[in-house]
Design a protein around this motif. Structure first.
Motif, PDB file in Angstrom:
ATOM      1  N   ARG A  59     -34.886 -75.767   2.477  1.00  0.00           N
ATOM      2  CA  ARG A  59     -33.610 -75.916   3.180  1.00  0.00           C
ATOM      3  C   ARG A  59     -33.745 -75.410   4.612  1.00  0.00           C
ATOM      4  O   ARG A  59     -34.410 -74.405   4.870  1.00  0.00           O
ATOM      5  N   PHE A  60     -33.112 -76.127   5.505  1.00  0.00           N
ATOM      6  CA  PHE A  60     -33.086 -75.749   6.911  1.00  0.00           C
ATOM      7  C   PHE A  60     -31.642 -75.511   7.327  1.00  0.00           C
ATOM      8  O   PHE A  60     -30.816 -76.428   7.255  1.00  0.00           O
ATOM      9  N   ALA A 107     -29.777 -81.602  16.774  1.00  0.00           N
ATOM     10  CA  ALA A 107     -29.779 -80.540  15.774  1.00  0.00           C
ATOM     11  C   ALA A 107     -29.747 -81.157  14.383  1.00  0.00           C
ATOM     12  O   ALA A 107     -29.397 -82.328  14.204  1.00  0.00           O
ATOM     13  N   PHE A 108     -30.125 -80.335  13.401  1.00  0.00           N
ATOM     14  CA  PHE A 108     -30.125 -80.868  12.031  1.00  0.00           C
ATOM     15  C   PHE A 108     -29.933 -79.748  11.026  1.00  0.00           C
ATOM     16  O   PHE A 108     -30.090 -78.564  11.337  1.00  0.00           O
ATOM     17  N   THR A 109     -29.589 -80.139   9.802  1.00  0.00           N
ATOM     18  CA  THR A 109     -29.542 -79.225   8.666  1.00  0.00           C
ATOM     19  C   THR A 109     -29.569 -80.029   7.381  1.00  0.00           C
ATOM     20  O   THR A 109     -29.143 -81.188   7.350  1.00  0.00           O
ATOM     21  N   ASN A 110     -30.071 -79.416   6.332  1.00  0.00           N
ATOM     22  CA  ASN A 110     -29.918 -79.966   4.979  1.00  0.00           C
ATOM     23  C   ASN A 110     -29.464 -78.883   4.013  1.00  0.00           C
ATOM     24  O   ASN A 110     -29.499 -79.081   2.799  1.00  0.00           O
ATOM     25  N   ASP A 111     -29.009 -77.732   4.552  1.00  0.00           N
ATOM     26  CA  ASP A 111     -28.626 -76.597   3.722  1.00  0.00           C
ATOM     27  C   ASP A 111     -27.161 -76.710   3.316  1.00  0.00           C
ATOM     28  O   ASP A 111     -26.274 -76.648   4.169  1.00  0.00           O
ATOM     29  N   HIS A 148     -26.139 -81.565  -0.547  1.00  0.00           N
ATOM     30  CA  HIS A 148     -27.305 -81.193  -1.344  1.00  0.00           C
ATOM     31  C   HIS A 148     -28.541 -81.387  -0.477  1.00  0.00           C
ATOM     32  O   HIS A 148     -28.512 -82.080   0.543  1.00  0.00           O
ATOM     33  N   ALA A 149     -29.637 -80.739  -0.883  1.00  0.00           N
ATOM     34  CA  ALA A 149     -30.791 -80.599   0.007  1.00  0.00           C
ATOM     35  C   ALA A 149     -31.412 -81.918   0.465  1.00  0.00           C
ATOM     36  O   ALA A 149     -31.894 -82.002   1.606  1.00  0.00           O
ATOM     37  N   PRO A 150     -31.460 -82.982  -0.344  1.00  0.00           N
ATOM     38  CA  PRO A 150     -32.058 -84.223   0.166  1.00  0.00           C
ATOM     39  C   PRO A 150     -31.281 -84.880   1.302  1.00  0.00           C
ATOM     40  O   PRO A 150     -31.843 -85.700   2.032  1.00  0.00           O
ATOM     41  N   ASP A 151     -29.997 -84.559   1.447  1.00  0.00           N
ATOM     42  CA  ASP A 151     -29.210 -85.150   2.534  1.00  0.00           C
ATOM     43  C   ASP A 151     -29.451 -84.369   3.818  1.00  0.00           C
ATOM     44  O   ASP A 151     -28.928 -83.263   3.994  1.00  0.00           O
ATOM     45  N   THR A 152     -30.238 -84.952   4.710  1.00  0.00           N
ATOM     46  CA  THR A 152     -30.559 -84.311   5.982  1.00  0.00           C
ATOM     47  C   THR A 152     -29.643 -84.881   7.057  1.00  0.00           C
ATOM     48  O   THR A 152     -29.693 -86.078   7.360  1.00  0.00           O
ATOM     49  N   HIS A 153     -28.791 -84.019   7.606  1.00  0.00           N
ATOM     50  CA  HIS A 153     -27.818 -84.415   8.620  1.00  0.00           C
ATOM     51  C   HIS A 153     -28.333 -84.063  10.013  1.00  0.00           C
ATOM     52  O   HIS A 153     -28.848 -82.960  10.234  1.00  0.00           O
ATOM     53  N   LEU A 154     -28.176 -85.005  10.933  1.00  0.00           N
ATOM     54  CA  LEU A 154     -28.551 -84.801  12.331  1.00  0.00           C
ATOM     55  C   LEU A 154     -27.336 -85.065  13.205  1.00  0.00           C
ATOM     56  O   LEU A 154     -26.483 -85.903  12.859  1.00  0.00           O
ATOM     57  N   TRP A 155     -27.258 -84.374  14.343  1.00  0.00           N
ATOM     58  CA  TRP A 155     -26.201 -84.650  15.312  1.00  0.00           C
ATOM     59  C   TRP A 155     -26.719 -84.409  16.720  1.00  0.00           C
ATOM     60  O   TRP A 155     -27.579 -83.570  16.962  1.00  0.00           O
ATOM     61  N   LYS A 156     -26.184 -85.198  17.648  1.00  0.00           N
ATOM     62  CA  LYS A 156     -26.664 -85.169  19.034  1.00  0.00           C
ATOM     63  C   LYS A 156     -25.476 -85.126  19.985  1.00  0.00           C
ATOM     64  O   LYS A 156     -24.539 -85.928  19.855  1.00  0.00           O
ATOM     65  N   PRO A 157     -25.501 -84.210  20.959  1.00  0.00           N
ATOM     66  CA  PRO A 157     -24.413 -84.176  21.941  1.00  0.00           C
ATOM     67  C   PRO A 157     -24.514 -85.334  22.923  1.00  0.00           C
ATOM     68  O   PRO A 157     -25.613 -85.767  23.293  1.00  0.00           O
TER      69      PRO A 157
END
Length: 661
Positions: free
Chosen positions: A147-148, A84-88, A97-106
């Motif tokens: 933004r996502f 999953a991811f978000t930058n919102d 802030h929007a340029p920081d795109t975070h991802l996470w995986k179970p």
């Protein structure tokens, strides 16, 4: 039950896993900003989403206490292989802030999620109003790029091509974005394998219990540090130069209270939510990691063996009033939150410096300027957008040594890119890249020197963004007799008839042959400069760190032909009076606070607190416009009365004494 030895073994395994993740991302990233500057994070998360391990060798150092739990909860039905991811910034409050795109995986074991791997990359551009997406001038989140909200990017190992297509359509350099994101997915996969290896070694229950014990141990270490400090309450305030483009200072205020092994950080009295992008989105989280970055530095300074994980946040409670610069409401712009965060760290350092003055340094530069260039490569006729070197200032002087030159403590994780690489990838010519003389605050221990960089462009309408421009008015402070540091600056075509000083302006359009010269601030000095050994001052002069004039003016050391004139030095030092007081702020802040006293700011805060959020920044700006010839709380009240007369639509707040009745 983990004893201390086994717990350390698990901690070593976890950190090694995080380091492996970081190396995977570092080796496979596409953009210079990730693979060279290293603006990224990776971490291991427990099953609730709390960080329990981070790398120490690569990446940023802001996030050891980050928790993904709110973002994780916004996505349903996780399956093996999902990412999953978000930058919102307003969805889950993990991206800020929007340029920081975070991802996470179970990470699944026996069909159960026992942990997560996570991390972020700072995308070079996410679209929006300006190249690189960030500028102080932006006023709402919608201008800062696409933004996502939290959603699945990878479904059981397969990328969602529609999401990638939407991103590619809206950003300026899609290949860099997509390449960096896929590199981060590779890092998450590395972390997943390492966690599963730990489960095989320690057992499923042993691993889960051990992770909980790591968080508990970090908490205990943090509480031990707090217990080593005296109980008490300390106040400190610091300023960003401007709360919007060419406007008024942005004030952050902290009241730090330590009682035993707990601390409260009350930011009441800080500025209201701003009409610019300097707001810091924290979602009312009392332990949001971005509020506590300065605390991590304090803890690590006082105990370098401390474990870096979310357990460190438990003894601390942050109070951030709703609708303030540190807790804004949607749709406030937040892209330049890193500038405010630098000042936030300075405020925290200043408060703790009063609590344990013998153990902490002076202020670091606090203006890690990130320079992006959008230009045309005449060799290929292609548009190029790239981050060039960060311009990071000096570290504050330490209790036992000079501040670090050109790598200011709380921004030292930002690595410089060799100029040969930058010139190969970006059509610019570097003319200067080094340390700025006389920029470190004078002291028994000198503040670290600023960084100065100059480059020439060759194509028409080359657009520059230099985010985090600050400290061109309010200096990094010195402590215990040490002097405040030199100011930052940004100049187009220095030394020519076309010279333009830009101050804190963070965007510029350059034409062929134009030169941009950027200098950061230095670090504050610590201790009486007259106590610095003359031979150290002479050495600084020979190295080009300090001029002959500064040696005499600031240190009382007379240099002739490269050598110390001992008799003249004794005479000069006998005439000069040592500084007193805990802090030295410099003439700019001292002059400003002659008008804007603490009592004046208390009155301003009381007035703004009683207004609806959407009126506060407007009212602050109008009050500042009417403060000419006024000062103190009476002046603020008179200015507000004038604002109410001019704008009868403004909801009238009562003076403090009337409200109390």
């Amino acid at each position: 039950m983990f004893d201390r030895t086994n717990l350390q073994v698990l901690a070593n395994h976890a950190r090694a896993a995080a380091e492996n993740m970081a190396h995977t991302l570092h080796r496979t990233a596409h953009s210079a900003f990730v693979k060279e500057t290293q603006d990224f994070t990776v971490m291991l998360l427990d099953r609730s989403g709390a960080t329990f391990a981070v790398p120490m060798e690569l990446g940023t150092t802001w996030h050891p206490g980050v928790s993904y739990h709110r973002a994780i909860a916004m996505v349903d039905d996780y399956r093996p292989g999902d990412v999953a991811f978000t930058n919102d910034p307003y969805s889950g409050y993990v991206a800020t802030h929007a340029p920081d795109t975070h991802l996470w995986k179970p990470v699944f074991v026996d069909g159960e999620i026992i942990a997560w791997t996570g991390g972020h990359i700072h995308n070079t551009d996410m679209g929006g109003a300006v190249p690189a997406s960030l500028s102080r001038a932006l006023t709402e989140i919608h201008q800062e790029g696409i933004r996502f909200p939290p959603m699945k990017l990878v479904n059981e190992g397969v990328f969602d091509e529609m999401i990638l297509r939407i991103m590619s359509t809206n950003v300026r350099k899609p290949d860099l974005n997509i390449g960096d994101i896929k590199a981060l997915v590779g890092a998450l996969n590395t972390g997943e394998r390492k966690i599963q290896a730990m489960v095989r070694k320690f057992g499923k229950t042993g691993f889960v219990d051990g992770v909980a014990a790591l968080l508990d141990h970090a908490e205990a270490q943090a509480r031990d540090v707090l217990r080593s400090m005296p109980d008490g309450t300390w106040e400190f305030a610091d300023y960003a130069d401007e709360d919007s483009v060419e406007a008024n200072p942005c004030r952050l205020k902290l009241t730090l209270t330590i009682r035993g092994d707990e601390a409260v950080l009350d930011f009441t009295g800080s500025d209201p939510q701003l009409g610019s992008s300097l707001n810091v989105p924290t979602g009312s989280d009392p332990r949001h990691t971005i509020l506590l970055v300065g605390v991590y530095y304090v803890l690590y300074t006082l105990n370098p063996k401390i474990l870096l994980n979310t357990g460190l946040t438990r003894p601390f409670t942050c109070i951030t009033p709703h609708g303030s610069v540190l807790n804004p409401v949607y749709p406030a712009a937040v892209g330049m939150r890193s500038l405010t965060c630098a000042r936030l760290r300075s405020v925290i350092f200043g408060a703790f410096s009063q609590a344990v003055p013998a153990r902490l340094p002076a202020a670091p530069a606090g203006n890690n300027c990130i320079v992006n260039v959008m230009t045309t490569d005449e060799r290929t006729s292609q548009t190029v957008i790239a981050a060039v070197n960060p311009v990071v200032g000096g570290g504050g002087a330490m209790p036992h040594r000079d501040g670090t030159n050109g790598s200011g403590a709380d921004a030292a994780y930002l690595k410089n890119t060799p100029i040969e690489i930058t010139e190969t990838e970006t059509p610019v010519e570097f003319l200067k890249y080094g340390l700025a003389r006389d920029s470190g605050g004078a002291g028994r221990w000198r503040g670290g020197l600023a960084t100065e960089m100059a480059f020439r462009v060759f194509a028409p309408d080359s657009r520059i963004t230099a985010r985090n421009r600050d400290r061109s008015f309010f200096r990094p402070w010195g402590v215990l007799g040490g002097k405040a540091a030199g100011l930052s600056d940004m100049i187009v075509n220095p030394g020519t008839e076309h010279e333009r000083r830009l101050g804190n302006i963070d965007t510029a359009v350059l034409q062929p042959g134009d030169v941009l010269d950027i200098r950061s601030a230095g670090g504050g000095g610590r201790g009486d400069p007259h106590q610095r050994e003359p031979w150290r001052v002479a050495q600084d002069v020979r190295r080009g760190y300090v001029s002959v004039a500064s040696a005499e003016r600031d240190y009382g050391v007379v240099i002739h032909d490269g050598e110390v004139d001992e008799q003249a030095t004794e005479e000069v030092r006998a005439r000069q009076r040592p500084a007193t007081g805990h802090f030295h702020f410099g003439p700019e802040r001292e002059g400003y606070e002659a008008q804007w006293t603490p009592a004046a700011y208390d009155r301003l805060s009381a007035i703004l607190r009683d207004l609806p959020i959407h009126w506060r920044f407007f009212a602050k700006t109008e009050i500042f416009r009417r403060m000419k010839g006024r000062s103190g709380p009476e002046g603020v009240q008179a200015a507000f009365d004038a604002v109410c007369k001019r704008f009868p639509e403004l909801p009238r707040s009562q003076p403090a004494q009337e409200a109390a009745e």
